[in-house]
Design an enzyme around this catalytic site. Structure first.
Site: not given
Ligand SMILES: Cc1cc2nc3c(=O)[nH]c(=O)nc-3n(C[C@H](O)[C@H](O)[C@H](O)COP(=O)(O)O)c2cc1C
Length: 392
Positions: A123, A163, A225-226
């Protein structure tokens, strides 16, 4: 076909829905699971049959704070609800205090609340990192170790995964040390979001870091991830980094059918046809309906759905007045009425395939005073770092 092993759970294909606070609740997971199973565009009914032996992919809950869980906070108890057909039940926990994390994990085991526990160390929100929580925490190696030790020992046979981000900034990278600590403490798998805290959601995710982590901890599965916006991106990440599975977040916002595309890409079947607005509108109504059922109140469901409206409509020719109207709907009837006024024959807009959701970066990282002085000095992590979090 490639599969991913998370303890006793075989995840096939190796695709994981990223935990997203406020998004990946039971209704959203149901939608993604339906598309993964190939029934998403169906009659709008519940997933057919008993899936108790597990389906395709893995779908992680939104983040649950350990303190709220052990205190049995009412909202938290609702967030840990899983649909009866959901197996394995994956729960994500966030905690900063080893004892509280241990207590929460033991509660999950004793009360049979989940089949897999993921711990969130990613976070970037300033009010969390300011207290030394979230993605600031892995900088304090002994604290990270203590949390993982409590979690793994309390979890018994349940697999514990973590994570995380790359680190606080480019000068304070933590992911390789954290990966090693995870292996030493018996963590089952690690997922890496290829950004630092200071990047927030800006720039592009560093997939090379995922490859480096894979080389560094060959003992356990590494999930990348990302910036996976399409099934092709997922396959490419696996190929380019050697990672064992992918975690997909923002790409699914307003697009739960991405899971159908992901499964098709990994299974080598043809890519499903992109939906026209008529099909998207039907999913919107279903999403809002499921939220209402889950919350026990149709209006609350539609209100919770409001944040999804712009994501579903991304790229379609829908005027700003209508977008606003749809995003303030208070009942299913109102939402459906608005949707029926749209030109529903519009095909999927090419421009909707790219980035969606948060994409901003360059946030200043706020840390407790002197935090970076010594990675081994763990004084000063306040328990209140747990409160008011909003994801990773
Ligand atoms: C709205 C939102 C809420 C998220 N909440 C969490 C969460 O509760 N726990 C967590 O580990 N990551 C959280 N993330 C991060 C995502 O799990 C992920 O790591 C991040 O969006 C990058 O991946 P992506 O490019 O596929 O979106 C959140 C991301 C977004 C956009």
């Amino acid at each position: 076909m490639t599969s991913l092993q998370i303890g006793p759970h075989t995840v096939q294909p190796p695709v994981v829905l990223a935990p997203m606070a406020g998004i990946t609740n039971a209704p959203f997971r149901t939608l993604c699971r339906e598309f993964a199973e190939g029934d998403g565009w169906g009659s709008g009914g519940r997933p057919p049959g008993d899936r108790s032996s597990g389906g395709k992919g893995l779908f992680v809950s939104e983040m649950i704070t350990t303190r709220a869980l052990v205190e049995r906070n009412e909202k938290t108890m609702q967030l840990i609800h899983f649909d009866a057909s959901e197996r394995p039940r994956s729960i994500q926990l966030y905690g900063v205090d080893p004892a509280t994390v241990g207590k929460a994990v033991r509660m999950i085991v004793e009360e049979d609340l989940a089949d897999h526990i993921d711990l969130n160390f990613g976070c970037p929100v300033p009010k969390v990192t300011r207290k030394g929580g979230g993605s600031a925490l892995p900088y304090k190696r002994p604290l990270l170790r203590a949390i993982l030790r409590e979690a793994v020992s309390g979890a018994g046979d349940l697999p514990v995964t973590i994570k995380m981000r790359k680190g606080i900034d480019d000068d304070h990278l933590t992911y390789l040390d954290a990966g090693r600590i995870a292996v030493e403490e018996g963590v089952t798998a690690v997922a890496l979001h290829g950004r630092t805290t200071s990047q927030h959601y800006g720039g592009t995710a560093d997939w090379d870091a995922i490859a480096r982590l894979k080389e560094h901890v060959p003992e356990i599965p590494v999930l990348g991830n990302g910036d996976i916006w399409s099934a092709g991106d997922a396959v490419r990440m696996m190929r380019e980094t050697g990672c064992d599975g992918v975690v997909v977040g923002r790409g699914c916002l307003g697009r739960p059918w991405l899971f159908g595309d992901l499964v098709a890409a990994f299974e080598g079947t043809g890519a499903p046809k992109a939906p026209a607005l008529r099909e998207v509108a039907a999913v919107m109504v279903r999403h809002a309906t499921l939220l209402g059922e889950w919350l026990g109140d149709e209006a609350r469901g539609v209100i919770d759905f409001r944040k999804h409206v712009a994501w579903y409509l991304k790229g379609f020719a829908v005027g700003s007045e209508m977008r606003k109207r749809l995003a303030i709907s208070s009942s299913l009837a109102e939402l459906e009425e608005g949707l029926h006024e749209l030109d529903l024959d519009q095909p999927w807009p090419a421009g909707a395939d790219g980035p969606r959701g948060r994409t901003s970066g360059n946030n200043r990282v706020v840390l407790p005073d002197g935090w970076l002085r010594d990675p081994y000095d763990c004084a000063g992590v306040g328990e209140d770092a747990e409160l008011d979090t909003s994801g990773g």
